[in-house]
Enzyme design. Sequence first.
Site, PDB file in Angstrom:
ATOM      1  N   CYS A   1       6.368  -0.254   6.730  1.00  0.00           N
ATOM      2  CA  CYS A   1       5.953   0.940   5.953  1.00  0.00           C
ATOM      3  C   CYS A   1       7.230   1.180   5.331  1.00  0.00           C
ATOM      4  O   CYS A   1       8.157   1.273   5.694  1.00  0.00           O
ATOM      5  CB  CYS A   1       5.605   2.040   7.163  1.00  0.00           C
ATOM      6  N   LEU A   2       6.799   1.903   4.003  1.00  0.00           N
ATOM      7  CA  LEU A   2       7.909   1.926   2.825  1.00  0.00           C
ATOM      8  C   LEU A   2       8.345   3.362   3.198  1.00  0.00           C
ATOM      9  O   LEU A   2       9.547   3.793   3.085  1.00  0.00           O
ATOM     10  CB  LEU A   2       7.064   2.193   1.555  1.00  0.00           C
TER      11      LEU A   2
ATOM     12  N   HIS B   1      -2.107   7.064   7.743  1.00  0.00           N
ATOM     13  CA  HIS B   1      -1.175   8.112   7.005  1.00  0.00           C
ATOM     14  C   HIS B   1      -1.841   9.396   6.349  1.00  0.00           C
ATOM     15  O   HIS B   1      -1.407  10.485   6.433  1.00  0.00           O
ATOM     16  CB  HIS B   1      -0.445   7.609   5.713  1.00  0.00           C
TER      17      HIS B   1
ATOM     18  N   GLN C   1       2.842   9.952   1.456  1.00  0.00           N
ATOM     19  CA  GLN C   1       3.928   9.439   1.531  1.00  0.00           C
ATOM     20  C   GLN C   1       4.993   9.672   0.306  1.00  0.00           C
ATOM     21  O   GLN C   1       6.180   9.645   0.100  1.00  0.00           O
ATOM     22  CB  GLN C   1       3.881   7.868   1.420  1.00  0.00           C
TER      23      GLN C   1
ATOM     24  N   GLY D   1       0.800  -1.051   0.016  1.00  0.00           N
ATOM     25  CA  GLY D   1       0.106   0.005   0.107  1.00  0.00           C
ATOM     26  C   GLY D   1       0.974   1.307   0.085  1.00  0.00           C
ATOM     27  O   GLY D   1       1.993   1.164   0.328  1.00  0.00           O
TER      28      GLY D   1
ATOM     29  N   HIS E   1      -3.751   0.901   8.276  1.00  0.00           N
ATOM     30  CA  HIS E   1      -2.335   1.479   8.017  1.00  0.00           C
ATOM     31  C   HIS E   1      -2.332   2.841   7.022  1.00  0.00           C
ATOM     32  O   HIS E   1      -1.772   3.843   7.290  1.00  0.00           O
ATOM     33  CB  HIS E   1      -1.356   0.613   7.508  1.00  0.00           C
ATOM     34  N   GLU E   2      -2.907   2.539   5.726  1.00  0.00           N
ATOM     35  CA  GLU E   2      -2.958   3.601   4.911  1.00  0.00           C
ATOM     36  C   GLU E   2      -3.794   4.852   5.319  1.00  0.00           C
ATOM     37  O   GLU E   2      -3.528   6.003   5.146  1.00  0.00           O
ATOM     38  CB  GLU E   2      -3.523   3.219   3.560  1.00  0.00           C
TER      39      GLU E   2
HETATM   40 ZN   LIG Z   1       2.770   3.068   5.660  1.00  0.00          ZN
END
Ligand SMILES: [Zn+2]
Length: 153
Positions: free
Chosen positions: A91-92, A137, A51, A46, A133-134
């Site tokens: 997480c990226l 953000h 991000q 995701g 999670h997304e």
């Molecule tokens: Zn993330």
Amino acid sequence: MALRNIRIEGDEILQKKAKPVKKITEKVKVLAEDMIQTMYEKEGVGLAAPQVGMLKRLFVIDVSETRDEPIVFINPVIEETYGEQIGAEGCLSVPGKQGRVARPQKVKVKALDLDGNEFELEAQDFFARAICHENDHLNGVLYTELTKEIIEV
Ligand SMILES: [Zn+2]
């Protein structure tokens, strides 16, 4: 399509609340396409617009094994949550780390697709985790704020 640079933990944009997408313009469509490409390139499940430095309420997710079923969520709203699961999350924007995070087992979410059509879906297990999670953000929250159990991977 183009790859976008991913902002890393410590970048203040990751702590800001994203704004609703007012109109699904060509620019928004390109952003979504770029985010999908970037998510695949970085092997994430995701990616949320903040991000990549855009404070818009938009994220993309693909939890399929074949990696060819991306879903774009615009102005998402988590309408209901059920139960709880505890599991590993990465997480990226937080490279090289994982944490154990409690999330709902199941969620009901409503959003717009790229054509501006509203859809609603129920997700469970890892898919539910990814949505939460997304969605966090979009509210300036990283998973690292939700757990003390973080390990280097
Ligand atoms: Zn993330």
